[in-house]
Design a protein around this motif. Structure first.
Motif: not given
Length: 261
Positions: A213-217, A222-223, A255-261, A231-233
């Motif tokens: 999941r991490q590496r696919s994000l 990049l894509h 790695v996440s597509d959403k903020p951690f906090s 492509g916000l991470l």
């Protein structure tokens, strides 16, 4: 076999008398050997080795020091044909990015095929041998080192400021990391990330043992970047920071597509 040479010209301070402290000169010569092997192997084989004791497809020699200041001349013999201009540009790129002087990305577009497999990793691996090359400078701040082609064209200039840049420390990232991936090598885990707060690209490395999941994000971002979309991470990472305060690279934990906090 093709031969190319790189001159390492120490100037000012005690070097102007045509000599260096013996121990400092020995450490510097070891750094020249390691840096030459690492960057040549990366150029020929498109992979980065960390040891710097050899390069597949090339042999290395040191010529007698020249008169006038203190000059080492490294001689590199390639097993096959080589473009001298492309090789010297690759040396210029690798050395300058490692000491924080690489800024003109347009100039290096012709090197993209050579740089792509080594993105981020090559400058990081060069830090240790380049630190050794700086040994005489660290002992005498008046000394400067000019690295050049045989006829004098400058490839890089090292001084007390570049010596300082090679003494980074690792801390938790000083701010939220958000942005998008601009380059990524899935075989090594190294890449480039445009940081919205820093407003520039920063090298990063993610452990190849990270989850799918991490590496696919990473590859998704990049894509999206290549498709001219956001492509916000968001990255959770440690930052490797130079004594100047500049972030050199991120060591990514999450790695996440959403903020951690």
């Amino acid at each position: 076999m093709a031969e190319l040479k790189i001159k390492y010209h120490y100037q000012h301070g005690i070097a102007d008398a045509g000599k260096l402290e013996l121990y400092d000169a020995a450490i510097a010569l070891r750094g020249i050997s390691r840096a030459s092997a690492i960057i040549t192997h990366a150029f020929i084989n498109e992979e980065v080795r960390t040891r710097g004791d050899a390069a597949d497809g090339a042999k290395f020699y040191i010529n007698s020091p020249k008169r006038g200041s203190f000059i080492y001349e490294a001689s590199i013999w390639f097993a096959g044909a080589v473009s001298s201009g492309l090789f010297y540009d690759f040396v210029r790129y690798g050395f300058n990015e490692a000491v924080g002087k690489f800024s003109n990305e347009e100039y290096y577009k012709k090197l993209n095929e050579r740089i792509e497999p080594t993105i981020g990793e090559l400058p990081a691996v060069l830090e240790s041998p380049l630190d050794e090359i700086h040994r005489p400078i660290k002992q005498d701040n008046e000394i400067k080192l000019t690295i050049m082609r045989p006829r004098g064209e400058k490839l890089s200039v090292f001084d007390s400021e570049t010596a300082l840049y090679l003494q980074p420390h690792t801390v938790p990232a000083p701010h939220e990391i958000s942005g998008n991936v601009t380059k990524y090598n899935s075989l090594t885990g190294w890449g480039k990330f445009y940081d919205l707060i820093e407003r520039r690209t920063v090298s990063f490395n993610i452990d190849l043992r990270s989850s799918e999941r991490q590496r696919s994000l990473i590859t998704w971002s990049l894509h999206e970047h290549n498709m001219r979309r956001d492509g916000l991470l968001f990255l959770s990472a440690n930052a490797v920071i130079a004594p100047t305060g500049k972030i050199k690279r991120y060591i990514v934990h999450n790695v996440s597509d959403k903020p951690f906090s």
